[in-house]
Design a protein around this motif. Structure first.
Motif, PDB file in Angstrom:
ATOM      1  N   PHE A 218       0.831  -1.210   0.000  1.00  0.00           N
ATOM      2  CA  PHE A 218       0.000   0.000   0.000  1.00  0.00           C
ATOM      3  C   PHE A 218       0.863   1.256   0.000  1.00  0.00           C
ATOM      4  N   ASP A 219       0.379   2.294  -0.696  1.00  0.00           N
ATOM      5  CA  ASP A 219       1.072   3.586  -0.674  1.00  0.00           C
ATOM      6  C   ASP A 219       0.867   4.265   0.675  1.00  0.00           C
ATOM      7  N   PHE A 220      -0.344   4.108   1.229  1.00  0.00           N
ATOM      8  CA  PHE A 220      -0.537   4.559   2.605  1.00  0.00           C
ATOM      9  C   PHE A 220      -1.641   3.778   3.288  1.00  0.00           C
ATOM     10  N   ILE A 221      -1.532   3.751   4.617  1.00  0.00           N
ATOM     11  CA  ILE A 221      -2.496   3.009   5.444  1.00  0.00           C
ATOM     12  C   ILE A 221      -3.094   3.968   6.463  1.00  0.00           C
ATOM     13  N   PHE A 222      -4.406   3.924   6.591  1.00  0.00           N
ATOM     14  CA  PHE A 222      -5.117   4.610   7.667  1.00  0.00           C
ATOM     15  C   PHE A 222      -5.458   3.547   8.716  1.00  0.00           C
ATOM     16  N   GLU A 240       4.291  -2.720  13.089  1.00  0.00           N
ATOM     17  CA  GLU A 240       5.455  -3.249  12.361  1.00  0.00           C
ATOM     18  C   GLU A 240       5.001  -4.096  11.167  1.00  0.00           C
ATOM     19  N   ARG A 241       3.883  -4.784  11.322  1.00  0.00           N
ATOM     20  CA  ARG A 241       3.327  -5.515  10.166  1.00  0.00           C
ATOM     21  C   ARG A 241       2.856  -4.514   9.100  1.00  0.00           C
ATOM     22  N   TYR A 242       2.325  -3.361   9.543  1.00  0.00           N
ATOM     23  CA  TYR A 242       1.936  -2.330   8.564  1.00  0.00           C
ATOM     24  C   TYR A 242       3.162  -1.868   7.777  1.00  0.00           C
ATOM     25  N   ALA A 243       4.301  -1.708   8.480  1.00  0.00           N
ATOM     26  CA  ALA A 243       5.522  -1.255   7.794  1.00  0.00           C
ATOM     27  C   ALA A 243       5.882  -2.260   6.688  1.00  0.00           C
ATOM     28  N   ASP A 244       5.727  -3.560   6.973  1.00  0.00           N
ATOM     29  CA  ASP A 244       6.039  -4.582   5.954  1.00  0.00           C
ATOM     30  C   ASP A 244       5.060  -4.521   4.787  1.00  0.00           C
ATOM     31  N   GLN A 245       3.867  -4.005   5.049  1.00  0.00           N
ATOM     32  CA  GLN A 245       2.803  -3.984   4.033  1.00  0.00           C
ATOM     33  C   GLN A 245       2.799  -2.671   3.251  1.00  0.00           C
ATOM     34  N   LEU A 246       3.707  -1.749   3.612  1.00  0.00           N
ATOM     35  CA  LEU A 246       3.782  -0.444   2.920  1.00  0.00           C
ATOM     36  C   LEU A 246       4.904  -0.448   1.881  1.00  0.00           C
ATOM     37  N   VAL A 247       4.742   0.322   0.822  1.00  0.00           N
ATOM     38  CA  VAL A 247       5.821   0.534  -0.153  1.00  0.00           C
ATOM     39  C   VAL A 247       6.931   1.343   0.542  1.00  0.00           C
ATOM     40  N   ASP A 248       8.089   1.460  -0.101  1.00  0.00           N
ATOM     41  CA  ASP A 248       9.155   2.307   0.454  1.00  0.00           C
ATOM     42  C   ASP A 248       8.608   3.721   0.592  1.00  0.00           C
ATOM     43  N   ASP A 249       8.891   4.377   1.681  1.00  0.00           N
ATOM     44  CA  ASP A 249       8.382   5.729   1.971  1.00  0.00           C
ATOM     45  C   ASP A 249       6.866   5.779   2.190  1.00  0.00           C
ATOM     46  N   GLY A 250       6.226   4.623   2.326  1.00  0.00           N
ATOM     47  CA  GLY A 250       4.772   4.592   2.544  1.00  0.00           C
ATOM     48  C   GLY A 250       4.402   5.259   3.866  1.00  0.00           C
ATOM     49  N   HIS A 251       3.172   5.755   3.939  1.00  0.00           N
ATOM     50  CA  HIS A 251       2.729   6.509   5.118  1.00  0.00           C
ATOM     51  C   HIS A 251       1.715   5.730   5.958  1.00  0.00           C
ATOM     52  N   LEU A 252       1.776   5.970   7.253  1.00  0.00           N
ATOM     53  CA  LEU A 252       0.793   5.421   8.187  1.00  0.00           C
ATOM     54  C   LEU A 252       0.143   6.580   8.946  1.00  0.00           C
ATOM     55  N   ASP A 268       9.351   7.450  10.676  1.00  0.00           N
ATOM     56  CA  ASP A 268       9.683   8.814  11.078  1.00  0.00           C
ATOM     57  C   ASP A 268       8.376   9.587  11.147  1.00  0.00           C
ATOM     58  N   SER A 269       8.304  10.496  12.118  1.00  0.00           N
ATOM     59  CA  SER A 269       7.106  11.328  12.207  1.00  0.00           C
ATOM     60  C   SER A 269       7.218  12.451  11.167  1.00  0.00           C
ATOM     61  N   VAL A 270       6.175  12.633  10.360  1.00  0.00           N
ATOM     62  CA  VAL A 270       6.223  13.701   9.348  1.00  0.00           C
ATOM     63  C   VAL A 270       5.101  14.715   9.557  1.00  0.00           C
ATOM     64  N   GLY A 271       4.355  14.571  10.625  1.00  0.00           N
ATOM     65  CA  GLY A 271       3.256  15.496  10.907  1.00  0.00           C
ATOM     66  C   GLY A 271       2.503  14.975  12.117  1.00  0.00           C
ATOM     67  N   ASN A 272       1.493  15.699  12.525  1.00  0.00           N
ATOM     68  CA  ASN A 272       0.688  15.310  13.674  1.00  0.00           C
ATOM     69  C   ASN A 272      -0.034  13.981  13.396  1.00  0.00           C
ATOM     70  N   THR A 273       0.417  12.906  14.050  1.00  0.00           N
ATOM     71  CA  THR A 273      -0.121  11.530  13.874  1.00  0.00           C
ATOM     72  C   THR A 273       0.017  11.008  12.439  1.00  0.00           C
ATOM     73  N   ILE A 274       1.044  11.518  11.731  1.00  0.00           N
ATOM     74  CA  ILE A 274       1.344  11.031  10.369  1.00  0.00           C
ATOM     75  C   ILE A 274       2.794  10.534  10.370  1.00  0.00           C
ATOM     76  N   TYR A 275       3.001   9.330   9.872  1.00  0.00           N
ATOM     77  CA  TYR A 275       4.320   8.702   9.916  1.00  0.00           C
ATOM     78  C   TYR A 275       4.707   8.189   8.532  1.00  0.00           C
ATOM     79  N   ARG A 276       6.045   8.217   8.282  1.00  0.00           N
ATOM     80  CA  ARG A 276       6.549   7.644   7.029  1.00  0.00           C
ATOM     81  C   ARG A 276       7.493   6.497   7.377  1.00  0.00           C
ATOM     82  N   LYS A 277       7.324   5.401   6.636  1.00  0.00           N
ATOM     83  CA  LYS A 277       8.177   4.220   6.863  1.00  0.00           C
ATOM     84  C   LYS A 277       9.635   4.586   6.605  1.00  0.00           C
ATOM     85  N   ARG A 278      10.533   4.144   7.486  1.00  0.00           N
ATOM     86  CA  ARG A 278      11.980   4.436   7.339  1.00  0.00           C
ATOM     87  C   ARG A 278      12.598   3.634   6.217  1.00  0.00           C
TER      88      ARG A 278
END
Ligand SMILES: C[S@@+](CC[C@H](N)C(=O)[O-])C[C@H]1O[C@@H](n2cnc3c(N)ncnc32)[C@H](O)[C@@H]1O
Length: 278
Positions: A218-222, A240-252, A268-278
């Motif tokens: 997924f490009d991003f997960i809510f 951590e399972r979401y991180a495995d299910q995200l594309v590189d740089d994918g967002h949670l 990494d945190s990129v905003g208020n309750t927005i994260y990007r996979k390392r």
């Protein structure tokens, strides 16, 4: 303390049975403060089934063939509070920052995949669909997978029908573009247009299941206002399972009262309750 001021008695041992059952099946932690909630929601099932009380209900649930009743317990216990454009800053971030990035990054495939995990009655994926439909050309292939453990909420979501009071979070312009107002016997109801629904697939999924049935990334997960109900090890494993299910740089995206601080270092945190996979 035993709850006994009502029609049935919920003994401590009965409550402990439901605490264990629900945590093992769903990851949701039920503490003592939820005793009244367990009583009121499950006593409706006991009444509907014509049983004498909680002990008889527990006997029924212990029966190996009681899978359907287990689903009923889970549906009764989940908290499904949601709203259109809840936590609006997430939708602004998608429109202003993430989608322009994805349009550049995915320009060759013209494909975007999103997962709304714990989608409840559908307001979250339909809000996302409005933003995507408004910002992506017809040549883009975009899809939202929307999942929840609660089979009742998924039926509401698939119907696309909401009461008019529920749509206050949708701007007047969007209401005009994406909603049909009911008339006659349907007045007071609105329906989301089918063309948005066609981009969303609603499926039952328990986030505790292993493995998950989807293969693509997924490009991003809510996953908003879901992990709040889980204990720390469960939260960590899940994100951590979401991180495995995200594309590189994918967002949670997570809920307003949730945080990944001391939960995992895979984002990494990129905003208020927005994260990007390392
Ligand atoms: C409070 S609602 C949040 C809805 C939406 N994400 C939002 O933020 O508005 C939480 C949802 O998570 C779902 N849920 C709880 N435990 C789950 C699990 N183990 N697997 C899948 N869904 C779960 C519940 O059924 C409920 O619909």
């Amino acid at each position: 303390m035993t709850v006994m001021n009502r029609q049935y008695t919920l003994a401590d041992s009965d409550f402990e049975f439901f605490q264990r059952l629900i945590t093992v099946q769903t990851g949701i932690v039920i503490n003592e403060t939820k005793k009244e909630l367990v009583y009121s929601r499950l006593s409706k099932r006991i009444r509907a089934l014509g049983l004498s009380g909680f002990s008889e209900y527990i006997d029924l649930l212990r029966n190996v063939d009681s899978k359907d009743e287990l689903v009923a317990v889970i549906n009764a216990i989940t908290t499904n509070l949601t709203a259109f454009f809840r936590e609006e800053h997430h939708f602004e971030y998608i429109e202003q920052t993430l989608l322009p990035e994805l349009i550049r990054k995915n320009r060759n495939s013209k494909k975007i995949r999103i997962w709304s995990a714990g989608c409840s009655t559908g307001e979250e994926p339909y809000s996302l669909a409005m933003v995507l439909a408004e910002n992506l050309g017809a040549d883009w292939d975009w899809k939202i997978l929307a999942t929840d453990i609660d089979t009742d909420v998924l039926n509401t979501a698939r119907s696309r029908i909401y009461s008019a009071e529920r749509i206050t979070g949708i701007s007047a312009e969007r209401q005009k573009r994406w909603l049909k107002k009911g008339t006659g016997p349907n007045s007071g109801l609105v329906q989301i247009k089918k063309e948005l629904g066609e981009h969303i697939s609603f499926n039952p999924l328990n986030l505790m299941d292993r493995p998950w049935p989807m293969s693509g990334k997924f490009d991003f997960i809510f996953c908003r206002n879901v992990i709040i109900y889980f204990d720390m090890p469960t939260k960590t494993k899940l994100v951590e399972r979401y991180a495995d299910q995200l594309v590189d740089d994918g967002h949670l995206f997570i809920g307003h009262s949730e945080s990944l601080f001391q939960v995992t270092d895979r984002y990494d945190s990129v905003g208020n309750t927005i994260y990007r996979k390392r």
